[in-house]
Design a protein around this motif. Structure first.
Motif, PDB file in Angstrom:
ATOM      1  N   ASP A  45       0.862  -1.178   0.000  1.00  0.00           N
ATOM      2  CA  ASP A  45       0.000   0.000   0.000  1.00  0.00           C
ATOM      3  C   ASP A  45       0.900   1.230   0.000  1.00  0.00           C
ATOM      4  O   ASP A  45       2.059   1.150   0.415  1.00  0.00           O
ATOM      5  CB  ASP A  45      -0.907   0.015   1.242  1.00  0.00           C
ATOM      6  N   ASP A  73      -4.118  -4.679   6.267  1.00  0.00           N
ATOM      7  CA  ASP A  73      -4.338  -5.737   5.266  1.00  0.00           C
ATOM      8  C   ASP A  73      -3.927  -7.107   5.811  1.00  0.00           C
ATOM      9  O   ASP A  73      -4.579  -8.113   5.534  1.00  0.00           O
ATOM     10  CB  ASP A  73      -3.567  -5.428   3.972  1.00  0.00           C
ATOM     11  N   ARG A 145     -11.694 -12.807   1.102  1.00  0.00           N
ATOM     12  CA  ARG A 145     -12.911 -11.981   1.001  1.00  0.00           C
ATOM     13  C   ARG A 145     -14.115 -12.847   0.640  1.00  0.00           C
ATOM     14  O   ARG A 145     -15.248 -12.504   0.964  1.00  0.00           O
ATOM     15  CB  ARG A 145     -12.721 -10.902  -0.064  1.00  0.00           C
ATOM     16  N   ASP A 191     -10.682  -5.551   5.363  1.00  0.00           N
ATOM     17  CA  ASP A 191     -10.508  -4.335   6.171  1.00  0.00           C
ATOM     18  C   ASP A 191     -11.124  -3.161   5.417  1.00  0.00           C
ATOM     19  O   ASP A 191     -11.195  -3.163   4.184  1.00  0.00           O
ATOM     20  CB  ASP A 191      -9.035  -4.085   6.526  1.00  0.00           C
ATOM     21  N   THR A 193     -11.174   0.403   4.059  1.00  0.00           N
ATOM     22  CA  THR A 193     -10.419   1.605   3.714  1.00  0.00           C
ATOM     23  C   THR A 193     -11.258   2.564   2.882  1.00  0.00           C
ATOM     24  O   THR A 193     -11.129   3.773   3.016  1.00  0.00           O
ATOM     25  CB  THR A 193      -9.148   1.254   2.914  1.00  0.00           C
ATOM     26  N   ASP A 194     -12.102   2.044   2.032  1.00  0.00           N
ATOM     27  CA  ASP A 194     -12.798   2.899   1.064  1.00  0.00           C
ATOM     28  C   ASP A 194     -14.257   3.153   1.440  1.00  0.00           C
ATOM     29  O   ASP A 194     -15.016   3.679   0.634  1.00  0.00           O
ATOM     30  CB  ASP A 194     -12.703   2.280  -0.334  1.00  0.00           C
TER      31      ASP A 194
HETATM   32  N1  LIG Z   1      -1.294  -2.325  -9.940  1.00  0.00           N
HETATM   33  C1  LIG Z   1      -1.677  -3.519  -9.507  1.00  0.00           C
HETATM   34  N2  LIG Z   1      -1.122  -4.646  -9.989  1.00  0.00           N
HETATM   35  C2  LIG Z   1      -1.514  -5.850  -9.541  1.00  0.00           C
HETATM   36  N3  LIG Z   1      -2.449  -6.043  -8.611  1.00  0.00           N
HETATM   37  C3  LIG Z   1      -3.030  -4.975  -8.072  1.00  0.00           C
HETATM   38  C4  LIG Z   1      -2.667  -3.655  -8.484  1.00  0.00           C
HETATM   39  N4  LIG Z   1      -3.395  -2.771  -7.767  1.00  0.00           N
HETATM   40  C5  LIG Z   1      -4.169  -3.497  -6.946  1.00  0.00           C
HETATM   41  N5  LIG Z   1      -3.955  -4.825  -7.125  1.00  0.00           N
HETATM   42  C6  LIG Z   1      -4.611  -5.915  -6.411  1.00  0.00           C
HETATM   43  O1  LIG Z   1      -6.012  -5.698  -6.439  1.00  0.00           O
HETATM   44  C7  LIG Z   1      -6.640  -6.038  -5.202  1.00  0.00           C
HETATM   45  C8  LIG Z   1      -7.402  -4.845  -4.640  1.00  0.00           C
HETATM   46  O2  LIG Z   1      -6.489  -3.803  -4.394  1.00  0.00           O
HETATM   47  P1  LIG Z   1      -6.807  -2.647  -3.367  1.00  0.00           P
HETATM   48  O3  LIG Z   1      -5.606  -1.756  -3.336  1.00  0.00           O
HETATM   49  O4  LIG Z   1      -8.131  -2.082  -3.716  1.00  0.00           O
HETATM   50  O5  LIG Z   1      -6.957  -3.477  -2.002  1.00  0.00           O
HETATM   51  P2  LIG Z   1      -6.504  -3.052  -0.571  1.00  0.00           P
HETATM   52  O6  LIG Z   1      -5.035  -2.784  -0.570  1.00  0.00           O
HETATM   53  O7  LIG Z   1      -7.023  -4.093   0.356  1.00  0.00           O
HETATM   54  O8  LIG Z   1      -7.317  -1.697  -0.351  1.00  0.00           O
HETATM   55  P3  LIG Z   1      -6.735  -0.221  -0.126  1.00  0.00           P
HETATM   56  O9  LIG Z   1      -5.626   0.034  -1.119  1.00  0.00           O
HETATM   57  O10 LIG Z   1      -7.915   0.659  -0.328  1.00  0.00           O
HETATM   58  O11 LIG Z   1      -6.200  -0.247   1.300  1.00  0.00           O
HETATM   59  C9  LIG Z   1      -5.523  -6.526  -4.280  1.00  0.00           C
HETATM   60  O12 LIG Z   1      -5.482  -7.930  -4.327  1.00  0.00           O
HETATM   61  C10 LIG Z   1      -4.268  -5.942  -4.927  1.00  0.00           C
HETATM   62  O13 LIG Z   1      -3.119  -6.719  -4.669  1.00  0.00           O
END
Ligand SMILES: Nc1ncnc2c1ncn2[C@@H]1O[C@H](COP(=O)(O)OP(=O)(O)OP(=O)(O)O)[C@@H](O)[C@H]1O
Ligand SMILES: Cc1ncc(C[n+]2csc(CCOP(=O)(O)O)c2C)c(N)n1
Ligand SMILES: [Mg+2]
Length: 300
Positions: A45, A73, A145, A191, A193-194
């Protein structure tokens, strides 16, 4: 100061003596032995100036927030956090002391949660500060999830809404211990976040949209700030709650309530029913994510 000077100083602050860490910080990669029989978790993140924190937010708090976002996470999988690598792209004019303090805040938090910083990267550019942290963790039984079924109950830790004005988004506690405890109860977990609505929709979508979710509007605890309680809309869409929501079988509700060992609030906030991926409140009003938007980086 050179990059190497900065890193030499940083390395002197990192813990040593982890026997599973076979190549520590300072080489081309770090290496660690994985514990047999466990799943290794990995996630990343970011923390971006102007997006996740304001320019005048104290740097130690920023460093801790970045790690805590990632810890959240790991908590959502019911995991134990282990190692982190940190990538920094700081503005050309960022004071050296700001960057040092950012690292110190992150390291203090790392010590608190037993995480080791084992690598990273330094760069600078004219843009806003941007940091990315990759975290690993382990779990004997990661909670995904997907996994909720018809008749399951939706539970939540903590309170919701007003995260930004109350500065909860900076000072929250990632639900690591709660997540590990819940690994023995939860069939599905995420979790927040959004925003409650968008993240519950993600939980529903992961069950291939064969379920609806009824949210018990009055049972969702609102955060308060300056004597104001978060409205239902703020509860649903503000985001950055960094709480866990999870599905459990209805026949384990009493066992969960009776065995919950934490001060953290635990609330029953909804119920899953057979359906098509829709979220309703208890008056059967549709809570549409298109009209009640949560946080989306590509829409804001
Ligand atoms: N650029 C990317 N390349 C590969 N996988 C991605 C990419 N961005 C997000 N993901 C994957 O997509 C899924 C959702 O990502 P997201 O960032 O929304 O989840 P999160 O980290 O739990 O939430 P947040 O970022 O809001 O805290 C996750 O499994 C993440 O690893
Ligand atoms: C300066 C500033 N402006 C706005 C916000 C609010 N905010 C930023 S990102 C986000 C959702 C989660 O992000 P992600 O999807 O990256 O996890 C929210 C609610 C903030 N914290 N700081
Ligand atoms: Mg993410």
């Amino acid at each position: 100061m050179t990059e190497d000077d900065f890193l030499k100083d940083l390395f002197s602050k990192l813990p040593t003596g982890d026997s599973n860490l076979t190549v520590p910080n300072g080489d081309d990669t770090a290496a660690f032995r994985s514990t047999t029989g466990m799943h290794t978790l990995i996630a990343c993140d970011q923390l971006i100036e102007g997006r996740h924190y304001l320019s005048d937010t104290p740097p130690k708090i920023c460093g801790a927030k970045l790690l805590k976002r990632n810890l959240s996470d790991i908590a959502a999988m019911g995991g134990i956090p282990k190692y982190a690598v940190l990538s920094c792209n700081v503005n050309n004019d960022c004071p050296e002391q700001w960057l040092k303090d950012f690292h110190q805040g992150l390291l203090d938090c790392a010590q608190q949660y037993n995480v080791q910083l084992i690598g990273g990267d330094l760069a600078s550019s004219p843009g806003p500060n941007a940091f990315s942290l990759t975290i690993t963790g382990e779990s004997s039984q990661p909670i995904q999830r997907s996994g909720a079924e018809d008749g399951d109950l939706l539970f939540a830790t903590g309170e919701f809404g007003l995260s930004f004005p109350s500065e909860h988004h900076l000072h929250f506690t990632p639900r690591i211990k709660e997540g590990q405890f819940l690994a023995n109860f939860a069939k599905a977990m995420i979790d927040l976040t959004d925003g409650l609505l968008l993240d519950s929709q993600r939980l529903l979508n992961a069950s291939k949209q064969t379920l609806d979710l009824q949210l018990f509007k009055e049972l969702i605890p609102p955060r308060s700030h300056h004597q104001e309680l978060a409205s239902f809309q703020e509860i649903l869409t503000d985001g950055e709650d960094y709480e866990l929501i999870f599905a459990i079988p209805a026949n384990r509700e009493i066992e969960l309530q009776n065995s919950w060992p934490f001060e953290t609030k635990l609330s029953k906030i909804g119920e899953f029913k057979k359906g098509t991926g829709k979220i309703y409140d208890n008056e059967h009003l549709l809570l549409d994510i298109h009209t009640n938007k949560g946080f989306d980086h590509f829409q804001s």
